[in-house]
Scaffold this active site. Structure first.
Site, PDB file in Angstrom:
ATOM      1  N   ASP A  43       0.814  -1.215   0.000  1.00 32.10           N
ATOM      2  CA  ASP A  43       0.000   0.000   0.000  1.00 32.10           C
ATOM      3  C   ASP A  43       0.847   1.266   0.000  1.00 32.10           C
ATOM      4  OD1 ASP A  43       0.942  -0.526   2.574  1.00 32.10           O
ATOM      5  OD2 ASP A  43      -1.030  -0.910   3.414  1.00 32.10           O
ATOM      6  N   ASN A  55      -7.315  -2.877  14.092  1.00 35.43           N
ATOM      7  CA  ASN A  55      -8.720  -3.170  13.800  1.00 35.43           C
ATOM      8  C   ASN A  55      -8.862  -4.391  12.890  1.00 35.43           C
ATOM      9  OD1 ASN A  55      -7.801  -2.211  11.386  1.00 35.43           O
ATOM     10  ND2 ASN A  55      -9.180  -0.456  11.247  1.00 35.43           N
ATOM     11  N   HIS A  62      -7.113  -4.886  10.103  1.00 36.37           N
ATOM     12  CA  HIS A  62      -6.847  -4.664   8.676  1.00 36.37           C
ATOM     13  C   HIS A  62      -5.557  -5.355   8.239  1.00 36.37           C
ATOM     14  CE1 HIS A  62      -4.593  -0.563   9.393  1.00 36.37           C
ATOM     15  NE2 HIS A  62      -3.721  -1.537   9.353  1.00 36.37           N
ATOM     16  N   GLU A  89      -9.609  -2.051   5.248  1.00 36.37           N
ATOM     17  CA  GLU A  89     -10.230  -1.741   6.526  1.00 36.37           C
ATOM     18  C   GLU A  89     -11.486  -2.595   6.730  1.00 36.37           C
ATOM     19  OE1 GLU A  89      -8.368  -0.124   8.391  1.00 36.37           O
ATOM     20  OE2 GLU A  89      -8.243   2.024   7.982  1.00 36.37           O
TER      21      GLU A  89
HETATM   22  C1  F6R Z   1       1.599  -1.622   6.160  1.00 36.18           C
HETATM   23  C2  F6R Z   1       0.241  -2.129   6.240  1.00 36.18           C
HETATM   24  C3  F6R Z   1      -0.510  -2.201   7.513  1.00 36.18           C
HETATM   25  C4  F6R Z   1       0.333  -2.572   8.740  1.00 36.18           C
HETATM   26  C5  F6R Z   1      -0.542  -2.600   9.985  1.00 36.18           C
HETATM   27  C6  F6R Z   1       0.256  -2.900  11.237  1.00 36.18           C
HETATM   28  O1  F6R Z   1       2.066  -1.643   4.843  1.00 36.18           O
HETATM   29  O2  F6R Z   1      -0.274  -2.460   5.229  1.00 36.18           O
HETATM   30  O3  F6R Z   1      -1.548  -3.161   7.350  1.00 36.18           O
HETATM   31  O4  F6R Z   1       0.928  -3.807   8.533  1.00 36.18           O
HETATM   32  O5  F6R Z   1      -1.183  -1.373  10.147  1.00 36.18           O
HETATM   33  O6  F6R Z   1       1.131  -1.850  11.461  1.00 36.18           O
HETATM   34  P1  F6R Z   1       2.238  -1.926  12.612  1.00 36.18           P
HETATM   35  O7  F6R Z   1       3.209  -2.965  12.209  1.00 36.18           O
HETATM   36  O8  F6R Z   1       2.846  -0.546  12.616  1.00 36.18           O
HETATM   37  O9  F6R Z   1       1.510  -2.247  13.870  1.00 36.18           O
END
Ligand code: F6R
Length: 242
Positions: free
Chosen positions: A67, A136, A138, A143
């Site tokens: 992303d 959450n 995702h 989301e």
């Molecule tokens: C990052 C992504 C997100 C993260 C997720 C967890 O490219 O796609 O899905 O993997 O938000 O983030 P952290 O590792 O910062 O807790």
């Protein structure tokens, strides 16, 4: 599903890096799907260390990231383009032109998503997709929703994601409100999925994702249906497991 129990963040990072290394060694021209966020940083550090020792060669590897924020330029230090260069690409021998992210600077969402789908298709699909887990549930920026989106699309970030990600920005208002993300369909078509999870804060959502009902309300729950899912999580993240 294979669940690898790690002692702590370092152990999780080493175990995850081992799985990625095995992929690169067994298929040097593989396509790695990569993630940003704080969880994989230790994994990337470990890969860099092994590369520097001469144990890993990325010269034939292609990477596609999950992303990118919509509207951030590549030189913005909060863009995922910047993050990936800073945390991995600048330190290993990936070839220029073989690492891809959605183009956050493309204002036309349909074009940005169409182009990124074409990139993934042209690469031949993903051999191993690395994922972190959002608070959450995702994965990528898919989301909680009422359906599982298939391919790359533009998303409105939820208040909880903006809240979680504001730690990287000067203030919450600076967090972009939209992002381009790979779809759930694309993630599920990766041959192997590697989910890395660390910390007590993720324990409940990890349990819901792996053992709760499969629902787009918890996007990561779809991974229960993946035929080759590896989960590497530390003790704190596993503290709510049934
Ligand atoms: C990052 C992504 C997100 C993260 C997720 C967890 O490219 O796609 O899905 O993997 O938000 O983030 P952290 O590792 O910062 O807790």
């Amino acid at each position: 599903m294979r669940l690898y129990r790690a002692k702590d963040y370092e152990d999780m990072s080493r175990k995850a890096a081992n799985i990625i290394s095995a992929q690169v060694i067994m298929k040097p021209d593989c396509v790695l799907g990569l993630a940003t966020g704080s969880t994989p940083i230790g994994t990337y550090k470990q890969l860099i260390e092994w590369y520097e020792k001469g144990d890993l060669d990325f010269s034939e590897v292609t990477t596609v990231n999950l992303d990118e924020y919509k509207g951030l330029t590549k030189d913005n230090d909060q863009s995922y383009y910047y993050f990936m260069h800073d945390n991995l690409f600048n330190h290993v021998n990936l070839q220029k032109g073989r690492s891809f992210l959605p183009d956050g600077t493309e204002p036309d969402s349909e074009k940005a998503c169409r182009d990124y789908n074409a990139v993934i298709r042209q690469a031949g699909g993903i051999d191993l997709q690395l994922l972190g887990l959002g608070n959450n549930g995702h994965i990528g920026f898919n989301e909680p929703a009422d359906h599982f989106p298939q391919e790359t699309h533009c998303v409105d970030l939820t208040p909880s994601t903006i809240e979680a990600n504001k730690r990287f920005f000067a203030k919450a208002e600076d967090v972009p409100r939209q992002a381009y993300t790979m779809g759930i369909g694309t993630i599920m078509s990766a041959k192997k999925v590697l989910l890395v999870v660390s910390g007590e804060g993720k324990a409940k959502i990890l349990r819901d994702a792996l053992y709760g009902p499969v629902t787009p309300e918890v996007p990561a729950s779809i991974l229960q249906f993946h035929k080759d899912l590896c989960v590497v999580a530390d003790e704190a993240a596993l503290s709510e497991m049934p």
